[in-house]
Write a protein that holds these residues in place. Structure first.
Motif, PDB file in Angstrom:
ATOM      1  N   GLY A 183     -18.345   1.711   1.597  1.00 27.26           N
ATOM      2  CA  GLY A 183     -17.931   2.552   0.481  1.00 27.26           C
ATOM      3  C   GLY A 183     -16.937   3.622   0.887  1.00 27.26           C
ATOM      4  O   GLY A 183     -16.138   4.089   0.067  1.00 27.26           O
ATOM      5  N   VAL A 184     -16.954   3.996   2.157  1.00 27.03           N
ATOM      6  CA  VAL A 184     -16.014   4.994   2.663  1.00 27.03           C
ATOM      7  C   VAL A 184     -14.590   4.441   2.671  1.00 27.03           C
ATOM      8  O   VAL A 184     -13.617   5.186   2.552  1.00 27.03           O
ATOM      9  CB  VAL A 184     -16.423   5.435   4.088  1.00 27.03           C
ATOM     10  CG1 VAL A 184     -15.426   6.431   4.664  1.00 27.03           C
ATOM     11  CG2 VAL A 184     -17.821   6.032   4.068  1.00 27.03           C
ATOM     12  N   ALA A 185     -14.470   3.125   2.794  1.00 21.76           N
ATOM     13  CA  ALA A 185     -13.147   2.505   2.877  1.00 21.76           C
ATOM     14  C   ALA A 185     -12.335   2.727   1.607  1.00 21.76           C
ATOM     15  O   ALA A 185     -11.102   2.840   1.667  1.00 21.76           O
ATOM     16  CB  ALA A 185     -13.286   1.006   3.146  1.00 21.76           C
ATOM     17  N   SER A 186     -13.007   2.794   0.470  1.00 25.52           N
ATOM     18  CA  SER A 186     -12.291   2.945  -0.795  1.00 25.52           C
ATOM     19  C   SER A 186     -11.527   4.266  -0.884  1.00 25.52           C
ATOM     20  O   SER A 186     -10.299   4.258  -1.037  1.00 25.52           O
ATOM     21  CB  SER A 186     -13.260   2.799  -1.967  1.00 25.52           C
ATOM     22  OG  SER A 186     -12.606   3.047  -3.194  1.00 25.52           O
ATOM     23  N   PRO A 187     -12.202   5.427  -0.776  1.00 17.14           N
ATOM     24  CA  PRO A 187     -11.436   6.676  -0.864  1.00 17.14           C
ATOM     25  C   PRO A 187     -10.493   6.887   0.313  1.00 17.14           C
ATOM     26  O   PRO A 187      -9.360   7.338   0.126  1.00 17.14           O
ATOM     27  CB  PRO A 187     -12.526   7.758  -0.908  1.00 17.14           C
ATOM     28  CG  PRO A 187     -13.732   7.134  -0.313  1.00 17.14           C
ATOM     29  CD  PRO A 187     -13.654   5.681  -0.660  1.00 17.14           C
ATOM     30  N   VAL A 188     -10.947   6.539   1.532  1.00 17.26           N
ATOM     31  CA  VAL A 188     -10.095   6.757   2.709  1.00 17.26           C
ATOM     32  C   VAL A 188      -8.864   5.860   2.654  1.00 17.26           C
ATOM     33  O   VAL A 188      -7.729   6.309   2.863  1.00 17.26           O
ATOM     34  CB  VAL A 188     -10.884   6.504   4.016  1.00 17.26           C
ATOM     35  CG1 VAL A 188      -9.952   6.578   5.228  1.00 17.26           C
ATOM     36  CG2 VAL A 188     -12.007   7.516   4.157  1.00 17.26           C
ATOM     37  N   GLY A 189      -9.079   4.572   2.361  1.00 16.95           N
ATOM     38  CA  GLY A 189      -7.955   3.647   2.271  1.00 16.95           C
ATOM     39  C   GLY A 189      -7.009   3.991   1.140  1.00 16.95           C
ATOM     40  O   GLY A 189      -5.782   3.885   1.278  1.00 16.95           O
ATOM     41  N   SER A 190      -7.570   4.420   0.011  1.00 14.11           N
ATOM     42  CA  SER A 190      -6.738   4.788  -1.136  1.00 14.11           C
ATOM     43  C   SER A 190      -5.902   6.026  -0.839  1.00 14.11           C
ATOM     44  O   SER A 190      -4.721   6.103  -1.210  1.00 14.11           O
ATOM     45  CB  SER A 190      -7.620   5.035  -2.365  1.00 14.11           C
ATOM     46  OG  SER A 190      -8.316   3.862  -2.729  1.00 14.11           O
ATOM     47  N   ILE A 191      -6.515   6.997  -0.168  1.00 12.10           N
ATOM     48  CA  ILE A 191      -5.774   8.209   0.201  1.00 12.10           C
ATOM     49  C   ILE A 191      -4.666   7.874   1.193  1.00 12.10           C
ATOM     50  O   ILE A 191      -3.536   8.376   1.081  1.00 12.10           O
ATOM     51  CB  ILE A 191      -6.734   9.270   0.782  1.00 12.10           C
ATOM     52  CG1 ILE A 191      -7.637   9.817  -0.331  1.00 12.10           C
ATOM     53  CG2 ILE A 191      -5.958  10.407   1.438  1.00 12.10           C
ATOM     54  CD1 ILE A 191      -8.770  10.685   0.171  1.00 12.10           C
ATOM     55  N   LEU A 192      -4.979   7.020   2.157  1.00 17.59           N
ATOM     56  CA  LEU A 192      -3.948   6.576   3.103  1.00 17.59           C
ATOM     57  C   LEU A 192      -2.801   5.888   2.367  1.00 17.59           C
ATOM     58  O   LEU A 192      -1.618   6.152   2.633  1.00 17.59           O
ATOM     59  CB  LEU A 192      -4.555   5.614   4.128  1.00 17.59           C
ATOM     60  CG  LEU A 192      -5.348   6.213   5.285  1.00 17.59           C
ATOM     61  CD1 LEU A 192      -6.001   5.105   6.108  1.00 17.59           C
ATOM     62  CD2 LEU A 192      -4.442   7.059   6.172  1.00 17.59           C
ATOM     63  N   GLY A 193      -3.168   5.005   1.440  1.00 14.99           N
ATOM     64  CA  GLY A 193      -2.154   4.257   0.709  1.00 14.99           C
ATOM     65  C   GLY A 193      -1.247   5.143  -0.118  1.00 14.99           C
ATOM     66  O   GLY A 193      -0.015   5.034  -0.042  1.00 14.99           O
ATOM     67  N   THR A 194      -1.842   6.037  -0.908  1.00 11.87           N
ATOM     68  CA  THR A 194      -1.027   6.898  -1.764  1.00 11.87           C
ATOM     69  C   THR A 194      -0.225   7.911  -0.949  1.00 11.87           C
ATOM     70  O   THR A 194       0.901   8.258  -1.321  1.00 11.87           O
ATOM     71  CB  THR A 194      -1.912   7.641  -2.779  1.00 11.87           C
ATOM     72  OG1 THR A 194      -2.967   8.331  -2.092  1.00 11.87           O
ATOM     73  CG2 THR A 194      -2.525   6.674  -3.771  1.00 11.87           C
ATOM     74  N   THR A 195      -0.791   8.366   0.174  1.00 14.82           N
ATOM     75  CA  THR A 195      -0.071   9.331   1.011  1.00 14.82           C
ATOM     76  C   THR A 195       1.140   8.690   1.680  1.00 14.82           C
ATOM     77  O   THR A 195       2.256   9.227   1.628  1.00 14.82           O
ATOM     78  CB  THR A 195      -1.004   9.922   2.086  1.00 14.82           C
ATOM     79  OG1 THR A 195      -2.106  10.573   1.447  1.00 14.82           O
ATOM     80  CG2 THR A 195      -0.260  10.924   2.952  1.00 14.82           C
ATOM     81  N   ILE A 196       0.916   7.546   2.314  1.00 18.30           N
ATOM     82  CA  ILE A 196       2.034   6.850   2.962  1.00 18.30           C
ATOM     83  C   ILE A 196       3.053   6.415   1.916  1.00 18.30           C
ATOM     84  O   ILE A 196       4.270   6.558   2.110  1.00 18.30           O
ATOM     85  CB  ILE A 196       1.522   5.629   3.756  1.00 18.30           C
ATOM     86  CG1 ILE A 196       0.596   6.078   4.879  1.00 18.30           C
ATOM     87  CG2 ILE A 196       2.701   4.839   4.337  1.00 18.30           C
ATOM     88  CD1 ILE A 196      -0.113   4.937   5.583  1.00 18.30           C
ATOM     89  N   GLY A 197       2.549   5.908   0.789  1.00 20.97           N
ATOM     90  CA  GLY A 197       3.447   5.506  -0.287  1.00 20.97           C
ATOM     91  C   GLY A 197       4.265   6.672  -0.808  1.00 20.97           C
ATOM     92  O   GLY A 197       5.460   6.530  -1.103  1.00 20.97           O
ATOM     93  N   ALA A 198       3.638   7.852  -0.910  1.00 19.97           N
ATOM     94  CA  ALA A 198       4.340   9.041  -1.403  1.00 19.97           C
ATOM     95  C   ALA A 198       5.443   9.476  -0.443  1.00 19.97           C
ATOM     96  O   ALA A 198       6.555   9.819  -0.870  1.00 19.97           O
ATOM     97  CB  ALA A 198       3.345  10.183  -1.609  1.00 19.97           C
ATOM     98  N   VAL A 199       5.136   9.460   0.850  1.00 25.06           N
ATOM     99  CA  VAL A 199       6.135   9.852   1.850  1.00 25.06           C
ATOM    100  C   VAL A 199       7.332   8.901   1.808  1.00 25.06           C
ATOM    101  O   VAL A 199       8.496   9.330   1.817  1.00 25.06           O
ATOM    102  CB  VAL A 199       5.509   9.867   3.262  1.00 25.06           C
ATOM    103  CG1 VAL A 199       6.585  10.068   4.324  1.00 25.06           C
ATOM    104  CG2 VAL A 199       4.456  10.963   3.368  1.00 25.06           C
TER     105      VAL A 199
END
Length: 411
Positions: free
Chosen positions: A144-160
């Motif tokens: 369950g930790v993978a969902s928020p952590v992976g999503s935050i990684l995705g949106t952060t890298i995507g934003a940069v």
């Protein structure tokens, strides 16, 4: 014998770490572009209805595919193959959308998003197989930790990347993550197919479909999801853009919701369930989310918008965690994929209905009207909670209780 046990534990630990990394990449794959699709579509000249339907098409795909994927993975016991197919489709479609950006390729990209997202139920089953039946709950909690952590990684890298090169370059972040995940899957073992002695019984599907409890729960999940996807993922980024947000701030806005959502989900078991029970937690979440959504169009600056987004995330975390808890309680392993496939398929309707409905409302009336009606839907869902779910005596005494005691038999 002791040496073999230690070796097996070590190998399973390696498999666990590897599969967790793949799960993180899975969420990077399906979230790297999410905060920017609506802004990019608006830049391409699409109206609110088209934008809503592009965002929502993945929900229709998930609605149609999650249950079949869950059933077929149970029947065929080839779970890794389904995961690999989902990643491959993402690689092809978002590469196409990057090189040929138009409405058709964006639709295809979001269709692949729905297909890939539909395989998440298989990730849960495979990951749990590395822990064994007795520790399945522990496995689900860890994953369950993978969902928020992976999503935050995705949106952060995507934003940069989007801020540096443009919105559509966030597509390549998803493609790169999918390629890495696909390669890593070839080094995993699907332990969930080993030692399977029970043949899949097709009656399981009939049993789950005819279980009215899962339908009530799924309706609640659908409403919670439709108002979230319709606002957070579709038109709230446009509110932020109107207030002067760049891609980095839009990504941070999405992460704010994710972080607070994760916090609320964590507090459910540790605090809210014990203090006020599941039903009241669900009601609190639905009302909070609804009120905040109504206020979002009136945000006067980005600071206020970020604050409202945080409160919306908290409300969503409460309501969605509760309905998910109700859905997965006391389900035998052989039925898990089918049950979760049905649940996820049904609530996937919200992923389509939310963006499309609010898009039509905004186009016909106004943004504030669209948000008003979506917020009202969230608040109105408490009626279904009150009329379809009742507190058991055990909940009243702050004890754990079964799902069967919570859902009222409807005549």
């Amino acid at each position: 014998m002791e040496y073999m046990n230690k070796t097996n534990k070590f190998n399973n630990r390696k498999e666990t770490i590897l599969f967790f990394i793949i799960s993180l990449l899975f969420f990077v794959t399906i979230t790297a572009f999410d905060p920017f699709i609506s802004s990019y579509a608006k830049d391409l000249g699409f109206d609110s209805v088209i934008i809503g339907s592009i965002i929502g098409i993945s929900g229709i795909v998930a609605l149609l595919t999650r249950l079949p994927i869950g059933v077929f993975s149970d029947m065929l016991h080839k779970r890794r193959l389904f995961i690999q197919m989902g990643l491959l489709i993402t690689i092809v479609m978002w590469t196409l959308a990057f090189f040929i950006p138009n409405a058709t390729t964006l639709y295809l990209g979001k269709i692949s998003d729905g297909l890939t997202g539909s395989t998440w139920v298989i990730y849960n089953v495979m990951f749990a197989s590395y822990f064994g039946v007795k520790e399945a709950a522990k496995a689900v909690a860890i994953l369950g930790v993978a969902s928020p952590v992976g999503s935050i990684l995705g949106t952060t890298i995507g934003a940069v990347v989007a801020n540096s090169y443009g919105y559509r370059y966030s597509f390549l972040v998803a493609v790169a993550a999918a390629i890495i995940a696909l390669i890593l899957t070839f080094f995993t073992k699907d332990l969930s197919i080993k030692g399977v002695k029970v043949k899949y019984d097709k009656k399981i599907l009939v049993e789950q479909i005819t279980d009215k409890k899962i339908w009530v729960i799924s309706v609640l999940a659908t409403i919670a999801l439709m108002v979230t996807i319709g606002t957070r993922d579709t038109f709230t980024p446009l509110v932020a853009t109107d207030l002067g947000a760049n891609p980095l701030l839009i990504g941070m806005l999405a992460n704010t919701h994710l972080i607070i959502y994760g916090l609320a989900a964590g507090l459910c078991g540790a605090l809210f369930y014990k203090k006020i029970g599941l039903m009241n937690t669900a009601i609190l979440g639905a009302v909070l989310q609804g009120v905040i959504i109504i206020l979002i169009p009136y945000a006067e600056n980005l600071t206020m918008l970020f604050l409202l987004q945080a409160f919306q995330g908290f409300g969503y975390g409460l309501i969605f965690t509760v309905v998910t808890s109700w859905a997965v309680e006391n389900i035998p392993e052989i039925k898990q994929s089918t049950r979760m496939g049905l649940f996820q398929s049904l609530y996937s309707a919200g992923m389509f209905l939310g963006p499309v409905l609010i898009g039509i409302l905004i186009e016909v009336f106004s943004r504030s009207t669209g948000y008003l009606i979506m917020g009202a839907l969230s608040i109105a869902s408490t009626i279904l909670i009150k009329t379809s779910i009742k507190r058991s005596k055990k909940e009243a005494s702050n004890e754990e209780y079964p799902l069967e005691e919570m859902l009222m038999e409807r005549k």
